[in-house]
Design a protein around this motif. Structure first.
Motif, short mmCIF file in Angstrom:
data_model
loop_
_atom_site.label_atom_id
_atom_site.label_comp_id
_atom_site.label_asym_id
_atom_site.label_seq_id
_atom_site.Cartn_x
_atom_site.Cartn_y
_atom_site.Cartn_z
N UNK A 1 84.24 98.53 55.69
CA UNK A 1 82.98 99.63 55.64
C UNK A 1 82.42 99.80 56.81
N UNK A 2 82.12 98.68 57.81
CA UNK A 2 81.68 98.87 59.08
C UNK A 2 82.57 99.44 59.90
N UNK A 3 83.96 98.88 59.69
CA UNK A 3 84.89 99.62 60.57
C UNK A 3 85.34 101.02 60.44
N UNK A 4 85.23 101.37 59.18
CA UNK A 4 85.39 102.69 58.83
C UNK A 4 84.41 103.36 59.34
N UNK A 5 83.11 103.07 59.13
CA UNK A 5 81.99 104.01 59.83
C UNK A 5 81.95 104.31 61.39
N UNK A 6 82.40 103.43 62.27
CA UNK A 6 82.67 103.46 63.42
C UNK A 6 83.65 104.49 63.89
N UNK A 7 84.87 104.22 62.96
CA UNK A 7 86.27 105.16 63.08
C UNK A 7 85.71 106.43 62.61
N UNK A 8 84.69 106.75 61.68
CA UNK A 8 84.40 108.13 61.27
C UNK A 8 83.59 108.93 62.26
N UNK A 9 82.95 107.99 63.14
CA UNK A 9 82.34 108.75 64.35
C UNK A 9 83.21 109.46 65.37
N UNK A 10 84.51 108.85 65.21
CA UNK A 10 85.35 109.20 66.18
C UNK A 10 86.50 110.20 65.46
N UNK A 11 86.13 110.57 64.25
CA UNK A 11 87.28 111.36 63.47
C UNK A 11 88.60 110.56 63.23
N UNK A 12 88.39 109.38 62.95
CA UNK A 12 89.78 108.46 62.63
C UNK A 12 89.61 107.67 61.43
N UNK A 13 88.69 107.93 60.52
CA UNK A 13 88.55 107.19 59.20
C UNK A 13 89.78 107.25 58.46
N UNK A 14 90.47 107.99 58.66
CA UNK A 14 91.74 108.22 57.71
C UNK A 14 92.96 107.17 58.32
N UNK A 15 92.64 106.67 59.47
CA UNK A 15 93.69 105.79 59.83
C UNK A 15 93.17 104.45 59.81
#
Length: 267
Positions: free
Chosen positions: A125-139
């Motif tokens: 969840x924490x990793x996805x949150x940071x990726x979402x900031x960079x528009x990469x949550x789907x990766x």
């Protein structure tokens, strides 16, 4: 004082002098862009601040500590508080993105927790949150070798943001991104630094990005500081002197830029 360099010089093992008597001070929350031609010493300066190199002479203080006096666990603890965003992030090709991002806290976790997270991500969840900031949550669960160069850069940034460092360093963090992504990413880094009250130092080849996103700009040439001033005070004469005899192209300045854009040639 988050960091202070006083008369810092660095000489490579082959005898080549990379930095000459650098003086630099940053308070908590300050944001500085380092610009200059290729070979100016920008990466060497960032590596000194990341403690992967030690000054040949002069004194360096980071987060109220002097790295040259630290060894073993105290040095590792200091390094765990410093986040370095690489131009080409060292991502194992077969590693999943979630594991790559969580690696940002390996220096803060116990060995058992670090090994467990390699097999079973402990904070997806924490990793996805940071990726979402960079528009990469789907990766999140994609392999790193399936990403483009710009996406890999953003994964490296997400890993450093997940680390939550007390000092944020970035070496050409947006070189593989298109202009829109580069603008968004630098704006995000500035926002995070302000939110957390940590200093941000980034080396950039794109002068217009440095002037637009950073309140303070340091011009480095041949290992020496040519100027250190507010971005609004950087003149075309400053930039011409900084990039003299380099391959240049001059473009019309953007509405946000106080001077005409000067872009050094690619290496």
């Amino acid at each position: 004082m988050s960091l202070r360099l006083s008369g810092v010089s660095y000489v490579h093992p082959n005898g080549q002098r990379a930095l000459h008597d650098i003086d630099l001070q940053l308070e908590a929350g300050e944001q500085v862009a380092i610009i200059g031609p290729s070979g100016a010493g920008k990466t060497t300066l960032l590596r000194l601040l990341a403690t992967s190199l030690q000054p040949t002479s002069g004194s360096l203080t980071l987060l109220e500590q002097q790295p040259v006096k630290l060894h073993g666990r105290p040095l590792r603890q200091l390094r765990s508080r410093i986040g370095l965003i690489h131009q080409s992030p060292p991502l194992p090709p077969r590693q999943r993105v979630v594991t790559a991002v969580l690696a940002g806290r390996l220096g803060q976790w116990s060995l058992a927790r670090a090994l467990l997270s390699l097999c079973y991500p402990l904070d997806a969840t924490g990793a996805e949150r940071e990726l979402a900031r960079l528009d990469l949550a789907d990766k999140l669960f994609q392999r790193c070798d399936q990403l483009s160069g710009g996406q890999q850069q953003r994964v490296g940034i997400a890993r450093t943001l997940y680390q939550q460092p007390d000092l944020l360093l970035a070496d050409e963090p947006v070189s593989a991104m298109d202009p829109v992504l580069a603008d968004h990413t630098l704006a995000l880094l500035g926002e995070v630094a302000r939110e957390r009250g940590v200093p941000l130092i980034a080396s950039l080849h794109a002068v217009e990005l440095a002037l637009r996103h950073f309140p303070r700009v340091l011009g480095l040439r041949d290992g020496r500081v040519l100027f250190d001033k507010a971005s609004t005070q950087v003149s075309q004469q400053d930039l011409s002197a900084l990039y003299a005899n380099a391959s240049l192209s001059t473009a019309t300045p953007s509405p946000d830029s106080p001077v005409a854009t000067v872009r050094p040639g690619r290496c």
